[in-house]
Scaffold this active site. Structure first.
Site, PDB file in Angstrom:
ATOM      1  N   ASN A  13       0.830  -1.209   0.000  1.00 51.89           N
ATOM      2  CA  ASN A  13       0.000   0.000   0.000  1.00 51.89           C
ATOM      3  C   ASN A  13       0.862   1.256   0.000  1.00 51.89           C
ATOM      4  O   ASN A  13       0.515   2.247  -0.645  1.00 51.89           O
ATOM      5  CB  ASN A  13      -0.957   0.003   1.197  1.00 51.89           C
ATOM      6  N   ARG A  90       0.658  -2.371  15.166  1.00 51.94           N
ATOM      7  CA  ARG A  90       0.689  -2.028  16.588  1.00 51.94           C
ATOM      8  C   ARG A  90      -0.613  -1.321  16.954  1.00 51.94           C
ATOM      9  O   ARG A  90      -1.131  -0.539  16.153  1.00 51.94           O
ATOM     10  CB  ARG A  90       1.857  -1.086  16.912  1.00 51.94           C
ATOM     11  N   ILE A  91      -1.101  -1.610  18.148  1.00 54.95           N
ATOM     12  CA  ILE A  91      -2.250  -0.867  18.662  1.00 54.95           C
ATOM     13  C   ILE A  91      -1.730   0.441  19.236  1.00 54.95           C
ATOM     14  O   ILE A  91      -0.814   0.449  20.065  1.00 54.95           O
ATOM     15  CB  ILE A  91      -3.008  -1.693  19.716  1.00 54.95           C
ATOM     16  N   ASN A 106      -6.420   4.686   8.294  1.00 50.10           N
ATOM     17  CA  ASN A 106      -6.018   3.285   8.298  1.00 50.10           C
ATOM     18  C   ASN A 106      -6.781   2.548   7.208  1.00 50.10           C
ATOM     19  O   ASN A 106      -7.877   2.950   6.816  1.00 50.10           O
ATOM     20  CB  ASN A 106      -6.320   2.644   9.655  1.00 50.10           C
ATOM     21  N   HIS A 108      -8.123  -1.414   6.431  1.00 52.59           N
ATOM     22  CA  HIS A 108      -8.345  -2.684   7.127  1.00 52.59           C
ATOM     23  C   HIS A 108      -8.949  -3.686   6.148  1.00 52.59           C
ATOM     24  O   HIS A 108      -9.893  -3.352   5.423  1.00 52.59           O
ATOM     25  CB  HIS A 108      -9.293  -2.473   8.311  1.00 52.59           C
ATOM     26  N   SER A 135     -11.654  -1.725   3.861  1.00 50.55           N
ATOM     27  CA  SER A 135     -12.236  -0.456   4.308  1.00 50.55           C
ATOM     28  C   SER A 135     -11.130   0.533   4.651  1.00 50.55           C
ATOM     29  O   SER A 135     -10.170   0.177   5.345  1.00 50.55           O
ATOM     30  CB  SER A 135     -13.086  -0.668   5.569  1.00 50.55           C
ATOM     31  N   THR A 140      -9.819   6.053  15.422  1.00 47.57           N
ATOM     32  CA  THR A 140     -10.244   6.526  16.742  1.00 47.57           C
ATOM     33  C   THR A 140      -9.731   5.525  17.779  1.00 47.57           C
ATOM     34  O   THR A 140      -9.034   4.566  17.441  1.00 47.57           O
ATOM     35  CB  THR A 140     -11.772   6.631  16.836  1.00 47.57           C
ATOM     36  N   GLU A 142     -11.269   3.263  19.254  1.00 42.62           N
ATOM     37  CA  GLU A 142     -11.855   1.932  19.084  1.00 42.62           C
ATOM     38  C   GLU A 142     -11.118   1.188  17.980  1.00 42.62           C
ATOM     39  O   GLU A 142     -11.023   1.674  16.846  1.00 42.62           O
ATOM     40  CB  GLU A 142     -13.339   2.056  18.732  1.00 42.62           C
ATOM     41  N   LEU A 143     -10.592   0.008  18.283  1.00 40.90           N
ATOM     42  CA  LEU A 143      -9.795  -0.755  17.320  1.00 40.90           C
ATOM     43  C   LEU A 143     -10.600  -1.029  16.053  1.00 40.90           C
ATOM     44  O   LEU A 143     -11.656  -1.672  16.114  1.00 40.90           O
ATOM     45  CB  LEU A 143      -9.335  -2.080  17.944  1.00 40.90           C
ATOM     46  N   ASP A 144     -10.091  -0.538  14.922  1.00 43.02           N
ATOM     47  CA  ASP A 144     -10.749  -0.712  13.621  1.00 43.02           C
ATOM     48  C   ASP A 144     -12.196  -0.224  13.655  1.00 43.02           C
ATOM     49  O   ASP A 144     -13.046  -0.700  12.897  1.00 43.02           O
ATOM     50  CB  ASP A 144     -10.693  -2.179  13.163  1.00 43.02           C
ATOM     51  N   GLN A 172      -7.718  -4.126  -4.706  1.00 42.76           N
ATOM     52  CA  GLN A 172      -8.668  -3.055  -4.390  1.00 42.76           C
ATOM     53  C   GLN A 172      -8.060  -2.027  -3.435  1.00 42.76           C
ATOM     54  O   GLN A 172      -8.294  -0.820  -3.571  1.00 42.76           O
ATOM     55  CB  GLN A 172      -9.945  -3.653  -3.779  1.00 42.76           C
TER      56      GLN A 172
END
Length: 212
Positions: A13, A90-91, A106, A108, A135, A140, A142-144, A172
């Site tokens: 990417n 990484r989170i 991001n 995903h 997507s 934010t 909240e993860l993903d 895509q």
């Protein structure tokens, strides 16, 4: 527009973003690429394009917060207008997400909110899904779970392997991620009231392509 990209691996990417900047599809420049893995091939892609590279190894820091503080410090030397996560495994801490709120993107590999987290292609296969996809969303805490901007769908065929689906989804991804970044560079895309807005219109929960 100054772009900073964060990676952990191959950087396909990242390559799509570099190429889109070269052809002026994105009116911006990748100023730096950061990785948490010294052997990430994406770092070589960046070096070949003459882009500054940095590696920050988590084991050198005593906490996620300390790591992210240093990451913020080094990223901000490039005065980024947008920070792009391109396979950064990484989170991120709440402080990092807050610092770049509204300019942190991001991608995903699922049709969010389906399959947040890891192993999305495997889950799609195991659940017998007939379609899968990818997507792009604002990040934010909240993860993903941040506001979705754009999705792309792919079919899942009988007999598909994870590799088959990965290749289909990545094709895509390489189209939609540069497109979303170009919207941001052109001032068309914003995050407001925890929603994605394009051309002054609030996007639906599944983003611009929700009805396609």
């Amino acid at each position: 527009m100054n772009i900073v990209v964060l990676i952990s691996g191959n950087g396909s990417n990242l390559q799509a973003i570099i190429d889109a900047c070269k052809t002026n599809k994105i009116k911006g420049t990748v100023r730096a690429v950061f990785s948490n893995k010294a052997d990430a091939f994406g770092l070589e892609r960046a070096r070949q394009a003459g882009i500054a590279t940095h590696t920050l190894i988590a084991s050198a820091f005593d906490s996620r917060e300390a790591y992210d503080r240093e990451l913020i410090h080094e990223i901000d030397m490039y005065a980024p207008d947008v920070v792009v996560l391109a396979g950064f495994m990484r989170i991120l801490s709440p402080a990092f997400v807050s610092h770049y709120a509204g300019r942190l993107l991001n991608i995903h590999p699922s049709l969010l909110p389906k399959y947040p987290g890891l192993h999305t292609h495997r889950q799609a296969l195991e659940n017998g899904d007939e379609e899968h996809g990818t997507s792009v969303h604002f990040v934010t805490d909240e993860l993903d779970g941040g506001p979705v901007i754009l999705q792309a769908k792919v079919p899942v065929f009988a007999g598909d392997s994870e590799d088959d689906i990965t290749a289909r989804v990545q094709t895509q991804e390489h189209a939609i991620y540069p497109l979303v970044i170009s919207w941001f560079a052109d001032g068309r895309l914003k995050m407001h009231e925890n929603a994605a807005w394009l051309d002054g219109q609030r996007l639906p929960p599944q983003g611009y392509a929700a009805d396609e």
